[in-house]
Scaffold this motif. Sequence first.
Motif, PDB file in Angstrom:
ATOM      1  N   ILE A   1       0.239  -1.627  -0.072  1.00 48.51           N
ATOM      2  CA  ILE A   1       0.310   0.214  -0.256  1.00 48.51           C
ATOM      3  C   ILE A   1       1.508   1.398  -0.087  1.00 48.51           C
ATOM      4  CG2 ILE A   1      -1.276   1.477   1.436  1.00 48.51           C
ATOM      5  CD1 ILE A   1      -2.783  -1.652   2.749  1.00 48.51           C
ATOM      6  N   VAL A   2       2.298   0.722   0.929  1.00 47.20           N
ATOM      7  CA  VAL A   2       2.410   2.758   0.782  1.00 47.20           C
ATOM      8  C   VAL A   2       3.460   2.742  -0.101  1.00 47.20           C
ATOM      9  CG1 VAL A   2       4.816   3.289   2.385  1.00 47.20           C
ATOM     10  CG2 VAL A   2       2.455   2.143   3.529  1.00 47.20           C
ATOM     11  N   ALA A   3       3.740   1.552  -0.832  1.00 47.40           N
ATOM     12  CA  ALA A   3       4.826   1.878  -2.043  1.00 47.40           C
ATOM     13  C   ALA A   3       3.844   2.262  -3.128  1.00 47.40           C
ATOM     14  CB  ALA A   3       4.904   0.590  -2.468  1.00 47.40           C
ATOM     15  N   GLN A   4       2.679   2.523  -2.922  1.00 47.53           N
ATOM     16  CA  GLN A   4       2.142   3.418  -4.004  1.00 47.53           C
ATOM     17  C   GLN A   4       1.564   4.206  -3.783  1.00 47.53           C
ATOM     18  OE1 GLN A   4      -1.656   0.869  -6.115  1.00 47.53           O
ATOM     19  NE2 GLN A   4      -1.215  -0.236  -4.228  1.00 47.53           N
ATOM     20  N   PHE A   5       2.079   4.594  -2.631  1.00 46.48           N
ATOM     21  CA  PHE A   5       1.609   6.547  -1.694  1.00 46.48           C
ATOM     22  C   PHE A   5       2.009   7.941  -3.278  1.00 46.48           C
ATOM     23  CE2 PHE A   5       1.205   6.317   2.976  1.00 46.48           C
ATOM     24  CZ  PHE A   5      -0.315   5.532   2.691  1.00 46.48           C
ATOM     25  N   PRO A   6       3.186   6.927  -3.587  1.00 48.65           N
ATOM     26  CA  PRO A   6       3.836   8.687  -4.574  1.00 48.65           C
ATOM     27  C   PRO A   6       3.137   8.974  -5.631  1.00 48.65           C
ATOM     28  CG  PRO A   6       5.759   7.148  -3.451  1.00 48.65           C
ATOM     29  CD  PRO A   6       4.549   6.395  -3.206  1.00 48.65           C
ATOM     30  N   GLY A   7       2.530   7.679  -6.644  1.00 46.73           N
ATOM     31  CA  GLY A   7       1.590   7.325  -7.559  1.00 46.73           C
ATOM     32  C   GLY A   7       0.813   8.423  -7.357  1.00 46.73           C
ATOM     33  N   PHE A   8       0.155   8.002  -6.597  1.00 45.45           N
ATOM     34  CA  PHE A   8      -1.027   8.392  -6.100  1.00 45.45           C
ATOM     35  C   PHE A   8      -1.352   9.577  -5.931  1.00 45.45           C
ATOM     36  CE2 PHE A   8      -4.168   9.374  -2.509  1.00 45.45           C
ATOM     37  CZ  PHE A   8      -5.024   9.603  -3.771  1.00 45.45           C
ATOM     38  N   ALA A   9      -0.260  10.282  -4.818  1.00 46.73           N
ATOM     39  CA  ALA A   9      -0.893  11.405  -4.572  1.00 46.73           C
ATOM     40  C   ALA A   9      -0.149  12.610  -6.089  1.00 46.73           C
ATOM     41  CB  ALA A   9       0.713  12.042  -3.866  1.00 46.73           C
ATOM     42  N   SER A  10       0.805  11.624  -6.939  1.00 44.90           N
ATOM     43  CA  SER A  10       1.318  12.752  -8.082  1.00 44.90           C
ATOM     44  C   SER A  10       0.047  12.748  -8.849  1.00 44.90           C
ATOM     45  CB  SER A  10       1.882  11.815  -8.794  1.00 44.90           C
ATOM     46  OG  SER A  10       2.591  12.133 -10.086  1.00 44.90           O
ATOM     47  N   ASN A  11      -0.793  11.763  -9.081  1.00 42.40           N
ATOM     48  CA  ASN A  11      -2.063  11.080 -10.209  1.00 42.40           C
ATOM     49  C   ASN A  11      -2.948  12.404  -9.564  1.00 42.40           C
ATOM     50  OD1 ASN A  11      -0.943   9.581 -11.375  1.00 42.40           O
ATOM     51  ND2 ASN A  11      -1.833   8.103 -10.497  1.00 42.40           N
ATOM     52  N   LEU A  12      -2.906  12.714  -8.291  1.00 45.90           N
ATOM     53  CA  LEU A  12      -4.105  13.525  -7.228  1.00 45.90           C
ATOM     54  C   LEU A  12      -4.197  14.873  -7.829  1.00 45.90           C
ATOM     55  CD1 LEU A  12      -6.933  13.582  -5.322  1.00 45.90           C
ATOM     56  CD2 LEU A  12      -4.628  13.990  -3.753  1.00 45.90           C
ATOM     57  N   PHE A  13      -2.552  15.727  -7.284  1.00 45.35           N
ATOM     58  CA  PHE A  13      -2.265  16.190  -8.281  1.00 45.35           C
ATOM     59  C   PHE A  13      -2.549  16.717  -9.694  1.00 45.35           C
ATOM     60  CE2 PHE A  13      -0.338  16.202  -3.328  1.00 45.35           C
ATOM     61  CZ  PHE A  13      -0.971  17.155  -2.329  1.00 45.35           C
ATOM     62  N   GLU A  14      -1.986  15.698 -10.166  1.00 45.49           N
ATOM     63  CA  GLU A  14      -2.227  15.978 -11.726  1.00 45.49           C
ATOM     64  C   GLU A  14      -3.008  16.837 -11.597  1.00 45.49           C
ATOM     65  OE1 GLU A  14      -0.841  17.131 -15.541  1.00 45.49           O
ATOM     66  OE2 GLU A  14       0.241  16.562 -13.499  1.00 45.49           O
ATOM     67  N   GLY A  15      -4.743  15.304 -11.315  1.00 49.09           N
ATOM     68  CA  GLY A  15      -5.589  15.759 -11.524  1.00 49.09           C
ATOM     69  C   GLY A  15      -5.716  17.380 -10.823  1.00 49.09           C
ATOM     70  N   GLY A  16      -5.554  17.942 -10.440  1.00 54.52           N
ATOM     71  CA  GLY A  16      -5.875  18.848  -9.916  1.00 54.52           C
ATOM     72  C   GLY A  16      -5.680  20.460 -10.734  1.00 54.52           C
ATOM     73  N   ARG A  17      -4.089  19.945 -10.793  1.00 51.21           N
ATOM     74  CA  ARG A  17      -3.298  20.940 -12.522  1.00 51.21           C
ATOM     75  C   ARG A  17      -4.221  21.035 -13.746  1.00 51.21           C
ATOM     76  NH1 ARG A  17       0.081  21.268 -16.764  1.00 51.21           N
ATOM     77  NH2 ARG A  17       0.265  18.843 -16.492  1.00 51.21           N
TER      78      ARG A  17
END
Length: 454
Positions: free
Chosen positions: A201-217
């Motif tokens: 689960i933790v290994a996917q944190f960076p990718g999830f955060a990146s996709n979340l903020f990319e969606g906001g951008r």
Amino acid sequence: MASRADNIASQMSLANFSKATELRQRIWFTIGALIVFRFLSFVPLPGINPRVLAQLAETTQGGILDMFNMFTGGSLERMSLIALGVMPYITASIVVQLASALHPTLAALKKEGSTGRQKLNQYTRYGTVFLCSIQGWFLAAGLESFGASSGLNAVIDPGIAFRIGVVISLVGGTMFLLWLGEQITSRGIGNGVSLIIMAGIVAQFPGFASNLFEGGRTGSISPGIIIGFILMVVVLILIISFVERAQRRLLIQYPKRATQRGMMQADRSHLPLKLNTAGVIPPIFASSLLLLPLTISQFAGNSVDTDSGFGSTIIALNQYLAHGQPLYMTLYAAGIIFFAFFYTAVVFNPEETADNLKKNGGFIPGIRPGKRTEEYLDYVLTRITVVGAIYLALVCVIPEYMIAQTGIPLFLGGTSLLIVVNVTVDTISQIQSHLLAHQYGDLIKKAKLKGRNR
């Protein structure tokens, strides 16, 4: 009022940590084992076309397989050797524990101590191999049929040889993970299987955060939803951290005993009952039971005839049990509540606890030792388990529903946060216990040296 152990634990420093050689070795072993787990998640199954596999991941995104992919650390979307993770083992352990509570022969094995537990663990491994074989076969069949209508095949050379190879590879990968988890438990820090799930689960944190903020951008996700989601995560972490440490402490009184000065003194202690005795087991068990038939049905749905009765049933099952659907949420919450009570009954035995208190001369003030103590412990435990089960259901189901409604990709829900926080708290507690034991050992050595100098 803080106990003596709490005071010593609060005085621990990095200097004490640097002196604890055994603890450092255990931590490094745990880190190394988790690195091996992450490397294995990138080793693909033989005979897979990676380009078509990427299309498969996009097609199933947002579905129930995203949750399975979360527990396996992204291994499922890459179709690695450990694509099934440890979920077949968890499902098999559920079946064995349920059977040991209902079947007299297995119940007798459970009471035989370490020998009986070894036999039950052996049955659990047999069940794991069986479930891995079934899931692996349907996984291979689904990969063969995927993309056939568009002329693209995820499998380079489909056939019986490919299916047998996939089954053998997946069974071997899951059994290796179980062995790795056992090594972490015995030679490392924390529970091995739980740490493997948390690491995925933790290994996917960076990718999830990146996709979340990319969606906001890009504007696909509104800033209000992002801020609300971050606040929800912070609040959930605080709630989970608070509730997981909450206890109902029962006062235990012991008879008066004569001291060295001839005075009579009564001893007192407390029996701590955790508000959530079952920990992260109920959501994991409920998820694994839902994922087993859904994984089979989703991959089988690619190869069945939609005009037949069986094919229409498979498609309807995938639709009604999709993530965020009312039926899925209802079954998930019911499974969490059921396993909260079931696993609490497995972990804590009021009859055995009452007998131990009676043998040691302890009693709860106002409650007779023996049968009355057992009934009182069962009474208290049942009521705090109701609160714990409701807490688990709300923490796991409400965030999942909000994620499904807002359209955020399924990943960081209540279940994953509960697992990460719970396993982290448990691992930190074990590290503190090792440091505390090391500090006591140093005090004993110093006392012996002073005695010799005299």
